[in-house]
Each structure stands twice: as structure tokens, then as C-alpha cells.
Design an enzyme around this catalytic site. Structure first.
Site, PDB file in Angstrom:
ATOM      1  N   ASN A 275       0.836  -1.211   0.000  1.00 40.26           N
ATOM      2  CA  ASN A 275       0.000   0.000   0.000  1.00 40.26           C
ATOM      3  C   ASN A 275       0.867   1.257   0.000  1.00 40.26           C
ATOM      4  O   ASN A 275       0.619   2.211  -0.748  1.00 40.26           O
ATOM      5  CB  ASN A 275      -0.912   0.038   1.238  1.00 40.26           C
ATOM      6  CG  ASN A 275      -1.972  -1.057   1.235  1.00 40.26           C
ATOM      7  OD1 ASN A 275      -2.235  -1.668   0.204  1.00 40.26           O
ATOM      8  ND2 ASN A 275      -2.581  -1.306   2.386  1.00 40.26           N
TER       9      ASN A 275
ATOM     10  N   GLU B  13       5.004  -5.669   9.370  1.00 40.52           N
ATOM     11  CA  GLU B  13       4.317  -6.893   8.930  1.00 40.52           C
ATOM     12  C   GLU B  13       5.299  -7.915   8.353  1.00 40.52           C
ATOM     13  O   GLU B  13       4.885  -8.878   7.718  1.00 40.52           O
ATOM     14  CB  GLU B  13       3.209  -6.557   7.924  1.00 40.52           C
ATOM     15  CG  GLU B  13       1.980  -5.987   8.603  1.00 40.52           C
ATOM     16  CD  GLU B  13       0.792  -5.738   7.690  1.00 40.52           C
ATOM     17  OE1 GLU B  13      -0.334  -5.636   8.201  1.00 40.52           O
ATOM     18  OE2 GLU B  13       0.982  -5.634   6.462  1.00 40.52           O
TER      19      GLU B  13
ATOM     20  N   THR C  43       0.062  10.255  14.315  1.00 37.43           N
ATOM     21  CA  THR C  43      -1.193  10.439  13.575  1.00 37.43           C
ATOM     22  C   THR C  43      -2.344  10.127  14.536  1.00 37.43           C
ATOM     23  O   THR C  43      -2.322   9.121  15.244  1.00 37.43           O
ATOM     24  CB  THR C  43      -1.245   9.517  12.335  1.00 37.43           C
ATOM     25  OG1 THR C  43      -1.063   8.166  12.761  1.00 37.43           O
ATOM     26  CG2 THR C  43      -0.153   9.859  11.326  1.00 37.43           C
TER      27      THR C  43
ATOM     28  N   GLY D  69      -5.910  10.364  13.729  1.00 37.05           N
ATOM     29  CA  GLY D  69      -7.219  10.243  13.087  1.00 37.05           C
ATOM     30  C   GLY D  69      -7.905  11.595  12.976  1.00 37.05           C
ATOM     31  O   GLY D  69      -7.324  12.558  12.469  1.00 37.05           O
TER      32      GLY D  69
ATOM     33  N   GLY E   7      -6.149  14.901  13.891  1.00 32.68           N
ATOM     34  CA  GLY E   7      -5.047  15.440  13.098  1.00 32.68           C
ATOM     35  C   GLY E   7      -3.717  14.726  13.338  1.00 32.68           C
ATOM     36  O   GLY E   7      -3.681  13.580  13.795  1.00 32.68           O
TER      37      GLY E   7
ATOM     38  N   THR F  81      -9.602   2.030   5.512  1.00 32.08           N
ATOM     39  CA  THR F  81      -8.494   1.082   5.352  1.00 32.08           C
ATOM     40  C   THR F  81      -7.430   1.700   4.428  1.00 32.08           C
ATOM     41  O   THR F  81      -7.757   2.165   3.333  1.00 32.08           O
ATOM     42  CB  THR F  81      -8.985  -0.240   4.723  1.00 32.08           C
ATOM     43  OG1 THR F  81     -10.172  -0.652   5.391  1.00 32.08           O
ATOM     44  CG2 THR F  81      -7.928  -1.326   4.806  1.00 32.08           C
TER      45      THR F  81
ATOM     46  N   ASP G 258      -1.432   4.159   5.472  1.00 32.22           N
ATOM     47  CA  ASP G 258      -0.441   3.776   4.449  1.00 32.22           C
ATOM     48  C   ASP G 258      -0.292   4.885   3.415  1.00 32.22           C
ATOM     49  O   ASP G 258       0.818   5.184   2.966  1.00 32.22           O
ATOM     50  CB  ASP G 258      -0.876   2.473   3.760  1.00 32.22           C
ATOM     51  CG  ASP G 258      -0.941   1.325   4.750  1.00 32.22           C
ATOM     52  OD1 ASP G 258      -0.180   1.349   5.739  1.00 32.22           O
ATOM     53  OD2 ASP G 258      -1.752   0.407   4.550  1.00 32.22           O
TER      54      ASP G 258
ATOM     55  N   SER H  33      -7.783   9.508   0.353  1.00 32.19           N
ATOM     56  CA  SER H  33      -7.790   8.037   0.235  1.00 32.19           C
ATOM     57  C   SER H  33      -9.033   7.389   0.855  1.00 32.19           C
ATOM     58  O   SER H  33      -9.463   6.326   0.411  1.00 32.19           O
ATOM     59  CB  SER H  33      -6.523   7.438   0.846  1.00 32.19           C
ATOM     60  OG  SER H  33      -6.624   7.410   2.244  1.00 32.19           O
TER      61      SER H  33
ATOM     62  N   GLY I 136     -11.483   0.271  -0.433  1.00 33.07           N
ATOM     63  CA  GLY I 136     -10.251  -0.515  -0.583  1.00 33.07           C
ATOM     64  C   GLY I 136      -9.039   0.252  -0.113  1.00 33.07           C
ATOM     65  O   GLY I 136      -8.990   1.480  -0.173  1.00 33.07           O
TER      66      GLY I 136
HETATM   67  O1  RIB Z   1      -3.118  -0.779   6.579  1.00 30.12           O
HETATM   68  C1  RIB Z   1      -4.078  -1.526   5.895  1.00 30.12           C
HETATM   69  C2  RIB Z   1      -3.526  -2.869   5.552  1.00 30.12           C
HETATM   70  O2  RIB Z   1      -3.292  -3.588   6.730  1.00 30.12           O
HETATM   71  C3  RIB Z   1      -4.445  -3.744   4.737  1.00 30.12           C
HETATM   72  O3  RIB Z   1      -4.291  -3.546   3.353  1.00 30.12           O
HETATM   73  C4  RIB Z   1      -4.106  -5.138   5.214  1.00 30.12           C
HETATM   74  O4  RIB Z   1      -3.534  -5.941   4.235  1.00 30.12           O
HETATM   75  C5  RIB Z   1      -3.189  -4.949   6.409  1.00 30.12           C
HETATM   76  O5  RIB Z   1      -1.886  -5.173   6.077  1.00 30.12           O
END
Ligand code: RIB
Length: 297
Positions: free
Chosen positions: A43, A139, A210, A212, A215, A238, A242, A272, A277
Site C-alpha cells: 500500500n 508486517e 497520527t 485520526g 489530526g 483502510t 499507508d 484516500s 479498498g
Molecule cells: O493498513 C491496511 C492494511 O493492513 C491492509 O491492506 C491489510 O492488508 C493490512 O496489512
């Protein structure tokens, strides 16, 4: 040479929409289901590439259908995928996302993302150390993240860490970063304190929290500066964080100040969330400029 090298996760997001999230033991009927590309690493890579940065994605995919779909999506978005490793016998990462009551809940199963190891980093060391900035999340295995931060710091390569999903990091590692972008909860776990103002001042122009709808805050050393959030019609939050991180990296690479880069990233993040998505609403530079003109921000 790349503007930005992202070392991180690539996931398929399995998104369930429902009116409410299920309680333990409860089965609910949902309204919609879609599989879309995601993963915090991918992302952020796409957010920066949409804004014009030259980006390479480093990470691992399985040799499965999701792997093919996720690599193709990165390519379509002008992210260089040639360093991505395809691993045997492990599926590509997936995230189960419930969209309900205006927010998301996410479970990530890392799969191939956890095959990123120090050997893979060593193999790709040249591309990493030749980049203008390295963008990381949590991750992939944390020891690999720490290894990359250490390598970059020794070689004067700038790093940004978006510490999500949160895990405790050694203070000696945090000190080697150029920028760290936690949310409020991640900040408390990382810095173990609620004395936000003091820590922001100590970590001037580096720690960016951050918050939300409240601000984004950072400090220039003298004062704590709040960049207010922007009101938009929210469809799906979501990937907002990112988008913020990818846009922030893009702006820093362009030589903008921390404050300018936060303002820019704040606009990108706001745009965004107006589409479905993690990657659906990530803006181009043109969309950001139109937003600035229309909203006079
Ligand atoms: O930050 C959002 C993301 O977190 C999603 O796209 C999901 O895959 C997780 O990694």
C-alpha cells in the site's frame, strides 16, 4: 537508483461488509465481499508511486494465484517488482477485513511475508543502500526490520518506520530512524509514556503521531505543532495510514520540510478514505492539486 525502497508486506485483502461486526460465537449475514490488493508495504509503495516517486518493492510472495494478482497490481501501479522473492510451499499474505459501523477490524496472516529474512536483505543490499529513503512497517519479522534500520543508519540512508501493527522496539533502534510515524496507541507502546509533549520535543522533526480525526502532531523543537484533519465523506478508512506514509516519503524525497510533508500526506490520507479498498482511493498528484485548489488548504 530508486527514490523509495519499501521493504514490507504484500497481502490480499478479503473484505467483508456488514452492518455490524459479529460478537463472539455469533454468525451474521454480510452485505458484500471483495478481494482487493493490500498489505501495509505494498500500500505504501503504491501510494508513493501514484504521486510520481520511483519505487521498488522488496518482500516475499507465495507461488499462488494471490501472488500473481498482487505482483501484477504492483506493476500496474509502476512499482518495480523485480526484487520480490517467490517462496515455495507458503501462501501469499492475506488480511481478513470486516468493514462495519464506519470502521475496519483486520486480522493479518503473514504467510510469505514472514519469509523475508536477513539473507534476502543481504542479497538486495545494493538496491537498498542506493535508495534515497527506505520505508518500513512491522508486517515482516521484526529482527529483519531492526537489521535494515541498523544497516541504513550505518550507511547514511534515510529511514521511515510506520510501526504497525505495533510491537515493542528497542530504544537503540528507534534512535537510528530518521522518521517514525505511530498512531496514539502505537506511540504509547513505543515510548512507554504519556508525556507526549516532552517526547515530541525530544524527538523533534522525527516523531510524527497520527491521531485520526484529531489530526497529526509533531514538534520543531520549540513547540508542538498540530496539523488538523480534513473533513471528507468517508467510505473506507483502510489504508489511510499507508497513504499518509507513502505520500510523506514522496514529499521528503522531493526535499520538502517535515511540516510541508505532513500537510501533503494529510491531504493524501484524507482523499484516500473517500473510496473503497486500501489502495482504491490513493490519489495522484493531480488529484491532490485539485483538492488543494477546491478546498483552499
Ligand atoms: O493498513 C491496511 C492494511 O493492513 C491492509 O491492506 C491489510 O492488508 C493490512 O496489512
Amino acid at each position: 537508483m530508486y527514490d523509495i525502497v519499501v521493504i514490507g508486506s504484500i497481502n490480499a485483502d478479503l473484505v467483508f461488509k456488514a452492518d455490524k461486526r459479529p460478537n463472539p460465537g455469533e454468525t451474521l449475514l454480510g452485505n458484500d465481499f471483495k478481494t482487493v490488493p493490500g498489505g501495509k508495504g505494498a500500500n505504501q509503495a503504491i501510494a508513493a508511486a501514484r504521486l510520481g516517486s520511483k519505487v521498488a518493492m522488496l518482500g516475499c510472495l507465495g507461488k499462488d494465484q494471490n501472488g500473481v494478482f498482487l505482483e501484477e497490481n504492483l506493476k500496474i501501479n509502476n512499482v518495480d517488482t523485480k526484487y520480490i522473492k517467490k517462496v515455495n510451499d507458503v501462501p501469499s499474505g492475506v488480511a481478513g477485513i470486516v468493514l462495519a459501523e464506519g470502521d475496519n477490524s483486520i486480522i493479518v496472516v503473514p504467510g510469505a511475508n514472514y519469509q523475508v529474512d536477513k539473507e534476502y536483505i543481504d542479497k538486495n543490499i545494493d538496491v537498498i543502500l542506493e535508495s534515497k529513503i527506505v520505508l518500513l512497517q512491522l508486517e515482516i519479522p521484526i529482527d529483519v526490520v531492526e537489521y535494515v534500520i541498523d544497516l541504513c543508519s550505518k550507511n547514511n540512508v534515510k529511514t521511515i518506520l510506520n510501526p504497525a501493527p505495533i510491537q515493542k522496539l528497542k530504544r537503540s533502534i528507534l534512535d537510528k530512524l530518521d522518521f517514525v510515524t505511530p498512531n496514539e496507541h502505537e506511540f504509547e507502546i513505543l515510548y512507554g509514556s504519556n508525556n507526549e509533549e516532552k517526547i515530541l520535543k525530544e524527538q523533534k522533526n522525527k516523531l510524527i503521531i497520527t491521531k485520526g480525526s484529531k489530526g497529526v502532531v509533531f514538534s520543531d523543537g520549540d513547540e508542538v505543532i498540530n496539523i488538523p484533519s480534513l473533513e471528507v465523506e468517508v467510505v473506507d478508512t483502510t489504508g489511510a495510514g499507508d497513504t499518509f506514509n507513502g505520500a510523506f516519503a514522496q514529499s521528503i524525497v522531493k526535499g520538502k520540510t517535515v511540516e510541508e510533508s505532513i500537510k501533503f500526506a494529510n491531504i493524501a490520507g484524507a482523499i484516500s478514505v473517500t473510496k473503497f479498498g486500501a489502495q482504491g482511493g490513493m490519489p495522484t498528484l493531480k488529484e491532490i492539486n485539485e483538492f488543494i485548489k477546491k478546498r483552499k488548504v
